[in-house]
Design a protein around this motif. Structure first.
Motif, short mmCIF file in Angstrom:
data_model
loop_
_atom_site.label_atom_id
_atom_site.label_comp_id
_atom_site.label_asym_id
_atom_site.label_seq_id
_atom_site.Cartn_x
_atom_site.Cartn_y
_atom_site.Cartn_z
N ARG A 176 46.68 54.01 38.29
CA ARG A 176 45.95 53.12 38.64
C ARG A 176 45.39 52.21 37.67
O ARG A 176 45.29 51.04 37.55
N ASP A 177 44.80 53.03 36.60
CA ASP A 177 44.27 52.15 35.37
C ASP A 177 45.18 51.20 34.45
O ASP A 177 44.72 50.07 34.14
N GLU A 178 46.42 51.62 34.56
CA GLU A 178 47.53 50.76 33.88
C GLU A 178 47.81 49.45 34.49
O GLU A 178 47.73 48.22 34.24
N VAL A 179 47.86 49.72 36.03
CA VAL A 179 48.14 48.60 36.87
C VAL A 179 46.91 47.59 36.81
O VAL A 179 46.89 46.59 36.85
N TRP A 180 45.75 48.37 36.88
CA TRP A 180 44.37 47.61 36.82
C TRP A 180 44.29 46.69 35.70
O TRP A 180 43.87 45.43 35.77
N GLU A 181 44.53 47.22 34.51
CA GLU A 181 44.36 46.50 33.18
C GLU A 181 45.25 45.30 33.14
O GLU A 181 44.92 44.26 32.98
N ASP A 182 46.42 45.62 33.74
CA ASP A 182 47.53 44.51 33.67
C ASP A 182 47.34 43.48 34.83
O ASP A 182 47.08 42.17 34.40
N TRP A 183 46.52 43.92 35.90
CA TRP A 183 46.10 42.99 37.07
C TRP A 183 44.87 42.03 36.34
O TRP A 183 45.28 40.51 36.46
N GLN A 184 44.15 42.65 35.81
CA GLN A 184 42.92 41.75 35.16
C GLN A 184 43.35 40.74 34.26
O GLN A 184 42.87 39.54 34.12
N LYS A 185 44.48 41.06 33.37
CA LYS A 185 45.13 40.08 32.40
C LYS A 185 45.83 38.90 33.10
O LYS A 185 45.79 38.00 32.61
N THR A 186 46.61 39.30 34.30
CA THR A 186 47.49 38.19 34.68
C THR A 186 46.97 37.57 36.02
O THR A 186 47.40 36.57 36.31
N CYS A 187 46.06 38.19 36.62
CA CYS A 187 45.61 37.88 38.21
C CYS A 187 44.19 37.43 38.40
O CYS A 187 43.55 37.81 37.45
N ALA A 188 44.00 36.85 39.42
CA ALA A 188 42.46 36.48 39.82
C ALA A 188 41.76 37.47 39.99
O ALA A 188 42.42 38.73 40.35
N SER A 189 40.48 37.46 40.02
CA SER A 189 39.73 38.64 40.02
C SER A 189 39.12 39.11 41.20
O SER A 189 38.20 39.93 41.43
N SER A 190 39.48 38.52 42.37
CA SER A 190 39.22 38.74 43.64
C SER A 190 39.56 40.10 44.22
O SER A 190 38.73 40.53 45.06
N ARG A 191 40.62 40.87 43.45
CA ARG A 191 41.05 42.09 44.12
C ARG A 191 40.05 42.97 43.56
O ARG A 191 39.77 43.07 42.34
N ARG A 192 39.53 44.14 44.37
CA ARG A 192 38.70 45.09 43.97
C ARG A 192 39.70 46.28 43.09
O ARG A 192 40.88 46.60 43.26
N ARG A 193 38.99 46.98 42.31
CA ARG A 193 39.73 48.02 41.72
C ARG A 193 40.01 49.23 42.55
O ARG A 193 39.18 49.56 43.11
N PRO A 194 41.24 49.57 42.47
CA PRO A 194 41.87 50.55 43.41
C PRO A 194 41.16 51.91 43.33
O PRO A 194 40.85 52.13 42.12
N LEU A 195 41.31 52.89 44.25
CA LEU A 195 40.93 54.10 44.32
C LEU A 195 41.97 55.18 44.02
O LEU A 195 43.00 55.00 44.58
N VAL A 196 41.47 56.34 43.80
CA VAL A 196 42.26 57.75 43.51
C VAL A 196 41.84 58.59 44.58
O VAL A 196 40.56 58.91 44.61
N ALA A 197 42.49 58.76 45.73
CA ALA A 197 42.25 59.81 46.64
C ALA A 197 42.97 61.08 46.44
O ALA A 197 44.27 61.05 46.39
N ALA A 198 42.22 61.96 46.15
CA ALA A 198 42.89 63.64 45.97
C ALA A 198 43.29 64.01 47.43
O ALA A 198 42.49 64.16 48.48
N SER A 199 44.58 64.29 47.62
CA SER A 199 45.25 64.81 48.81
C SER A 199 44.69 66.13 48.92
O SER A 199 45.24 67.17 48.17
N VAL A 200 44.22 66.48 50.07
CA VAL A 200 44.13 68.09 50.73
C VAL A 200 44.77 68.14 51.91
O VAL A 200 44.18 67.83 52.98
N GLY A 201 46.04 68.39 51.72
CA GLY A 201 46.89 68.79 52.81
C GLY A 201 46.48 69.77 53.66
O GLY A 201 45.78 70.79 53.22
N CYS A 202 46.90 69.63 54.97
CA CYS A 202 46.45 70.79 55.99
C CYS A 202 47.20 72.17 55.51
O CYS A 202 48.23 72.20 54.84
N PHE A 203 46.72 73.33 56.21
CA PHE A 203 47.36 74.60 55.72
C PHE A 203 48.82 74.64 56.22
O PHE A 203 49.61 75.14 55.58
#
Length: 300
Positions: free
Chosen positions: A75-102
């Motif tokens: 996420r951090d690498e893509v976000w850094e590249d995004w900020q360098k090359t694209c418009a700033s309208s996109r929000r910083r993506p999130l990381v969701a930790a998967s808690v799979g069912c039993f």
């Protein structure tokens, strides 16, 4: 490729140990395709599962932490590249930790039935330590996902009220798997689900919804949820193919294409979904189609 993406879903215990670079690259591909949330490769990652491949409990804990660090690094690498090359309208993506069912830990298809023969207390014990270990790496949110029965929903709701979990301050969503628009995979009703959620409020519960279920069924379930719950809904359907838990393969059948999937997603949004994505058998192209359909003027 779709093969790689589904391998991440079904074999993430081994990949976390043997090929973490593949996991990171796949996360990056999804973020580059427009994903605002990436889910870690910890769906089937459990202490018992790690033990089966020869890891100690401490090594298993390291693997769980690694699942979060890999997603965050991508996420951090893509976000850094995004900020360098694209418009700033996109929000910083999130990381969701998967808690799979039993059932995911058993790899026998019971995640699609909920026939566990475990008590709520036993399910809480199964999930609690894993959640706390994942929390050490501070993901943005927990994705408690593919939950097939009310007992496991109840266990997760009670864990969100646990002082140790609450002290982490990390929100969570709970998404169930369904057999049709009115019933969980266990056969229990969506109405009973909404009553259970309403009876156990937690400030950490950010959303409820449906995942890894037929895209043709989730709309009705979301409508039922939104009529009874005043909270955001989450949905990430699969492509409609069934999983053969005995033979561990996808059942031949008709899967929806990305255009149809994204058209259905418009209906999910109208039903109250605020977090929308794809689960098994979807690809980065699906995410691109969703983004273009749901946010027509965005760039990805």
């Amino acid at each position: 490729s779709a093969t790689t993406i589904n391998l991440l879903r079904s074999s993430n215990r081994r990949l976390l140990q043997e090929d973490p670079s593949l996991i990171k690259a796949t996360h990056a591909l999804y973020y580059q395709s427009g994903a605002d949330i990436g889910i870690t490769a910890s769906y089937q990652a459990t202490f018992a599962g790690f033990q089966k491949i020869g890891l100690t409990k401490d090594q298993g804990k390291d693997m769980l932490r690694t699942s979060v660090t890999l997603a965050r690094a991508a996420r951090d690498e893509v976000w850094e590249d995004w900020q360098k090359t694209c418009a700033s309208s996109r929000r910083r993506p999130l990381v969701a930790a998967s808690v799979g069912c039993f059932g995911a830990s058993l790899a026998d298809g019971s995640e699609y039935t909920g026939h566990y023969n475990l008590t709520v207390a036993e399910l809480k014990e199964f999930h609690r330590e894993r959640i706390l270990v994942l929390a050490e790496e501070k993901p943005d949110v927990f994705a408690c996902e593919t939950v097939p029965c009310l007992a496991e929903v109840e266990a997760l709701l009670e864990l969100l009220q646990d002082p140790a979990v609450q002290s982490c301050g990390i929100p969570a969503w709970i998404s169930v798997s369904i057999q049709d628009s009115e019933h969980l995979n266990s056969g229990e009703s969506i109405t009973s689900l909404t009553e259970l959620v309403a009876s156990k409020p937690s400030p950490l519960l950010a959303a409820v919804g449906v995942n890894c279920s037929s895209p043709h069924q989730v709309g009705g379930a979301l409508t039922a949820m939104s009529s009874r719950l005043s909270m955001p809904l989450v949905v990430y359907a699969n492509t409609g193919e069934g999983w053969d838990g005995v033979n561990k393969c996808w059942k031949p059948g008709t899967a929806v294409d990305d255009d149809t999937f994204s058209d259905l997603a418009l209906e999910w949004a109208q039903a109250g979904a605020r977090i929308i994505g794809g689960c098994c058998r979807t690809t980065p192209a699906t995410i691109q189609a969703l983004r273009h359909k749901l946010i027509p003027n965005s760039s990805s």
